[in-house]
Design a protein around this motif. Structure first.
Motif, PDB file in Angstrom:
ATOM      1  N   SER A  69      13.922  40.622  31.954  1.00  0.00           N
ATOM      2  CA  SER A  69      15.000  41.594  31.841  1.00  0.00           C
ATOM      3  C   SER A  69      16.268  40.897  32.296  1.00  0.00           C
ATOM      4  O   SER A  69      16.284  40.249  33.351  1.00  0.00           O
ATOM      5  N   PHE A  70      17.330  40.997  31.512  1.00  0.00           N
ATOM      6  CA  PHE A  70      18.565  40.315  31.884  1.00  0.00           C
ATOM      7  C   PHE A  70      19.195  40.923  33.142  1.00  0.00           C
ATOM      8  O   PHE A  70      20.021  40.288  33.785  1.00  0.00           O
ATOM      9  N   ASP A  71      18.796  42.140  33.500  1.00  0.00           N
ATOM     10  CA  ASP A  71      19.256  42.716  34.764  1.00  0.00           C
ATOM     11  C   ASP A  71      18.689  41.932  35.945  1.00  0.00           C
ATOM     12  O   ASP A  71      19.330  41.801  36.992  1.00  0.00           O
ATOM     13  N   GLN A  72      17.466  41.406  35.775  1.00  0.00           N
ATOM     14  CA  GLN A  72      16.814  40.650  36.843  1.00  0.00           C
ATOM     15  C   GLN A  72      17.026  39.152  36.713  1.00  0.00           C
ATOM     16  O   GLN A  72      16.893  38.415  37.699  1.00  0.00           O
ATOM     17  N   THR A  73      17.328  38.681  35.510  1.00  0.00           N
ATOM     18  CA  THR A  73      17.577  37.252  35.284  1.00  0.00           C
ATOM     19  C   THR A  73      18.924  37.079  34.575  1.00  0.00           C
ATOM     20  O   THR A  73      18.977  36.585  33.444  1.00  0.00           O
ATOM     21  N   PRO A  74      20.027  37.486  35.215  1.00  0.00           N
ATOM     22  CA  PRO A  74      21.331  37.399  34.547  1.00  0.00           C
ATOM     23  C   PRO A  74      21.747  35.972  34.227  1.00  0.00           C
ATOM     24  O   PRO A  74      22.565  35.755  33.328  1.00  0.00           O
ATOM     25  N   TRP A  75      21.177  35.015  34.925  1.00  0.00           N
ATOM     26  CA  TRP A  75      21.515  33.612  34.699  1.00  0.00           C
ATOM     27  C   TRP A  75      21.018  33.111  33.346  1.00  0.00           C
ATOM     28  O   TRP A  75      21.449  32.063  32.869  1.00  0.00           O
ATOM     29  N   LEU A  76      20.136  33.877  32.679  1.00  0.00           N
ATOM     30  CA  LEU A  76      19.645  33.500  31.358  1.00  0.00           C
ATOM     31  C   LEU A  76      20.357  34.244  30.233  1.00  0.00           C
ATOM     32  O   LEU A  76      20.122  33.956  29.060  1.00  0.00           O
ATOM     33  N   LYS A  77      21.205  35.174  30.562  1.00  0.00           N
ATOM     34  CA  LYS A  77      21.847  35.978  29.530  1.00  0.00           C
ATOM     35  C   LYS A  77      22.863  35.154  28.752  1.00  0.00           C
ATOM     36  O   LYS A  77      23.649  34.407  29.318  1.00  0.00           O
ATOM     37  N   GLY A  78      22.814  35.291  27.436  1.00  0.00           N
ATOM     38  CA  GLY A  78      23.742  34.565  26.568  1.00  0.00           C
ATOM     39  C   GLY A  78      23.704  35.144  25.174  1.00  0.00           C
ATOM     40  O   GLY A  78      22.826  35.942  24.838  1.00  0.00           O
ATOM     41  N   PRO A  79      24.645  34.750  24.317  1.00  0.00           N
ATOM     42  CA  PRO A  79      24.724  35.321  22.973  1.00  0.00           C
ATOM     43  C   PRO A  79      23.473  35.054  22.133  1.00  0.00           C
ATOM     44  O   PRO A  79      22.917  33.967  22.175  1.00  0.00           O
ATOM     45  N   PHE A  80      23.057  36.068  21.385  1.00  0.00           N
ATOM     46  CA  PHE A  80      21.998  35.947  20.390  1.00  0.00           C
ATOM     47  C   PHE A  80      22.640  35.800  19.015  1.00  0.00           C
ATOM     48  O   PHE A  80      23.819  36.081  18.825  1.00  0.00           O
ATOM     49  N   GLY A  81      21.844  35.370  18.045  1.00  0.00           N
ATOM     50  CA  GLY A  81      22.333  35.226  16.688  1.00  0.00           C
ATOM     51  C   GLY A  81      21.693  36.237  15.754  1.00  0.00           C
ATOM     52  O   GLY A  81      20.724  36.917  16.107  1.00  0.00           O
ATOM     53  N   SER A  82      22.233  36.319  14.559  1.00  0.00           N
ATOM     54  CA  SER A  82      21.642  37.149  13.504  1.00  0.00           C
ATOM     55  C   SER A  82      20.838  36.237  12.575  1.00  0.00           C
ATOM     56  O   SER A  82      20.575  35.074  12.904  1.00  0.00           O
ATOM     57  N   GLU A  83      20.474  36.723  11.411  1.00  0.00           N
ATOM     58  CA  GLU A  83      19.575  35.966  10.530  1.00  0.00           C
ATOM     59  C   GLU A  83      20.164  34.617  10.130  1.00  0.00           C
ATOM     60  O   GLU A  83      19.446  33.623  10.035  1.00  0.00           O
ATOM     61  N   TYR A  84      21.466  34.572   9.876  1.00  0.00           N
ATOM     62  CA  TYR A  84      22.139  33.322   9.521  1.00  0.00           C
ATOM     63  C   TYR A  84      23.112  32.971  10.638  1.00  0.00           C
ATOM     64  O   TYR A  84      23.824  33.835  11.154  1.00  0.00           O
ATOM     65  N   ILE A  85      23.150  31.704  11.024  1.00  0.00           N
ATOM     66  CA  ILE A  85      23.987  31.299  12.152  1.00  0.00           C
ATOM     67  C   ILE A  85      25.327  30.747  11.655  1.00  0.00           C
ATOM     68  O   ILE A  85      26.319  31.462  11.662  1.00  0.00           O
ATOM     69  N   GLY A  86      25.377  29.496  11.198  1.00  0.00           N
ATOM     70  CA  GLY A  86      26.668  28.932  10.818  1.00  0.00           C
ATOM     71  C   GLY A  86      27.664  29.079  11.952  1.00  0.00           C
ATOM     72  O   GLY A  86      27.367  28.756  13.102  1.00  0.00           O
ATOM     73  N   ASP A  87      28.867  29.598  11.643  1.00  0.00           N
ATOM     74  CA  ASP A  87      29.850  29.856  12.703  1.00  0.00           C
ATOM     75  C   ASP A  87      29.979  31.342  13.018  1.00  0.00           C
ATOM     76  O   ASP A  87      30.860  31.752  13.775  1.00  0.00           O
ATOM     77  N   GLN A  88      29.082  32.171  12.469  1.00  0.00           N
ATOM     78  CA  GLN A  88      29.182  33.621  12.645  1.00  0.00           C
ATOM     79  C   GLN A  88      29.051  34.102  14.090  1.00  0.00           C
ATOM     80  O   GLN A  88      29.646  35.117  14.455  1.00  0.00           O
ATOM     81  N   PRO A  89      28.254  33.436  14.964  1.00  0.00           N
ATOM     82  CA  PRO A  89      28.074  33.975  16.313  1.00  0.00           C
ATOM     83  C   PRO A  89      29.360  34.154  17.109  1.00  0.00           C
ATOM     84  O   PRO A  89      29.408  35.021  17.996  1.00  0.00           O
ATOM     85  N   TYR A  90      30.398  33.370  16.833  1.00  0.00           N
ATOM     86  CA  TYR A  90      31.633  33.521  17.603  1.00  0.00           C
ATOM     87  C   TYR A  90      32.270  34.881  17.342  1.00  0.00           C
ATOM     88  O   TYR A  90      32.663  35.592  18.272  1.00  0.00           O
ATOM     89  N   GLU A  91      32.370  35.265  16.076  1.00  0.00           N
ATOM     90  CA  GLU A  91      32.925  36.573  15.744  1.00  0.00           C
ATOM     91  C   GLU A  91      31.984  37.697  16.188  1.00  0.00           C
ATOM     92  O   GLU A  91      32.423  38.738  16.672  1.00  0.00           O
ATOM     93  N   GLU A  92      30.682  37.496  16.019  1.00  0.00           N
ATOM     94  CA  GLU A  92      29.716  38.515  16.416  1.00  0.00           C
ATOM     95  C   GLU A  92      29.751  38.750  17.919  1.00  0.00           C
ATOM     96  O   GLU A  92      29.721  39.898  18.382  1.00  0.00           O
ATOM     97  N   CYS A  93      29.801  37.673  18.693  1.00  0.00           N
ATOM     98  CA  CYS A  93      29.855  37.788  20.153  1.00  0.00           C
ATOM     99  C   CYS A  93      31.149  38.470  20.596  1.00  0.00           C
ATOM    100  O   CYS A  93      31.138  39.343  21.479  1.00  0.00           O
ATOM    101  N   ALA A  94      32.272  38.088  19.983  1.00  0.00           N
ATOM    102  CA  ALA A  94      33.553  38.698  20.337  1.00  0.00           C
ATOM    103  C   ALA A  94      33.526  40.198  20.071  1.00  0.00           C
ATOM    104  O   ALA A  94      34.018  40.997  20.885  1.00  0.00           O
ATOM    105  N   ARG A  95      32.934  40.583  18.941  1.00  0.00           N
ATOM    106  CA  ARG A  95      32.856  42.006  18.606  1.00  0.00           C
ATOM    107  C   ARG A  95      31.939  42.747  19.584  1.00  0.00           C
ATOM    108  O   ARG A  95      32.286  43.822  20.094  1.00  0.00           O
ATOM    109  N   ASP A  96      30.767  42.170  19.883  1.00  0.00           N
ATOM    110  CA  ASP A  96      29.787  42.856  20.727  1.00  0.00           C
ATOM    111  C   ASP A  96      30.232  42.958  22.180  1.00  0.00           C
ATOM    112  O   ASP A  96      29.901  43.930  22.870  1.00  0.00           O
TER     113      ASP A  96
END
Length: 299
Positions: A42-69
């Motif tokens: 659980s990221f509440d108990q392990t916040p040091w592991l929390k980081g952005p996830f990706g969708s089906e296709y990566i490329g450069d999309q995670p930057y916009e997705e992370c900013a939005r989320d």
């Protein structure tokens, strides 16, 4: 300021049915290993592991997705900014940033002002597994397309710094987006940050590479070499220390697998003719997998 997404050639994700099937099978096998050897977190108990996830296709999309989320402001192709916002923040009981050559510290704090040439060398028999991974799963999602042959990077590699800040201007992530020129295959869609881990007393460099419904997180322990080198290592004593973590979410359950046998090291140094260089080595099961050598120069 939000910049337009980089144009990715459609051919970058075109795959025949056999290779697509192999990519699907390979991905399912990795998910099975994460479920078998990983632990539920659980990221509440392990916040040091929390980081952005990706969708089906990566490329450069995670930057916009992370900013939005996360409600962040993303700046593409930043002309200033570095992988580490303040190098001195890593000072701790086991690491003194002042022992690292000033040229190296400047590179990490202003990576946008540098360009790099890279050479790659892979090793038998590990390169067979690496080729299978890169030519199927990595091609399909367009992420972590490591060069297998020296000529793969003959035309060079892009180096784009992406800044992701909170609305009040606080830096949360620095993105490093790198593509092979001539193919537009993405080597790294990475998120860089500093963070602590339970089993190490100084801040580490944490790098997150989004993958579909998960990520690969590498936590690197810093140290200084005798001649001012900057050394980074993923070696650690267990879960909660530096290491390579494969994190996957399925049906709202998140599991994290610390792959003990996968090790990464970096040695950043200034050579005898005052040129900044980096040696990046990856080993698995004690065997060398790939070595990358970078020559780093100001723009």
């Amino acid at each position: 300021m939000t910049a337009k997404l980089t144009e990715i050639e459609p051919t970058a994700i075109r795959m025949g049915p056999i290779r697509s099937c192999a990519a699907w099978i390979g991905a399912q096998f990795i998910y099975f290993l994460v479920w078998l050897f990983g632990k539920r977190i659980s990221f509440d108990q392990t916040p040091w592991l929390k980081g952005p996830f990706g969708s089906e296709y990566i490329g450069d999309q995670p930057y916009e997705e992370c900013a939005r989320d996360e409600g962040l402001v993303v700046q593409r192709d930043a002309q200033s900014g570095g992988l580490i916002h303040e190098f001195a923040q890593m000072k701790g009981e086991t690491f003194d940033p002042n022992l690292v050559d000033e040229k190296i510290r400047q590179f990490y704090e202003n990576t946008a002002g540098y360009r790099m040439d890279v050479w790659a060398q892979s090793y038998f028999p590990s390169n067979i597994a690496l080729w299978l991974l890169v030519s199927t799963i990595c091609r399909k999602v367009n992420q972590l397309n490591f060069p297998i042959r020296a000529l793969d990077t003959a035309k060079g590699m892009t180096s784009e710094i992406v800044l992701l800040n909170t609305p009040d201007g606080h830096r949360k992530y620095t993105g490093w987006f790198r593509q092979v020129l001539g193919t537009n295959r993405v080597i790294y869609t990475g998120f860089y940050m500093l963070g602590g881990v339970p089993l190490h007393d100084s801040l580490c460099i944490k790098v997150v590479f989004p993958m579909p419904d998960g990520n690969a997180t590498v936590i690197l322990r810093p140290s200084a070499g005798p001649s001012g080198e900057f050394l980074l290592s993923s070696a650690g004593s267990g879960f909660g220390d530096a290491g390579f973590y494969r994190i996957q979410k399925r049906k709202n359950v998140v599991r994290a697998w610390r792959i003990n046998s996968l090790r990464e090291t970096f040695r950043v140094y200034v050579d005898d003719v005052d040129v900044l260089r980096c040696d990046h080595n990856v080993r698995f099961l004690g065997l060398p997998v790939i070595s990358l050598h970078y020559r780093i120069e100001t723009n």
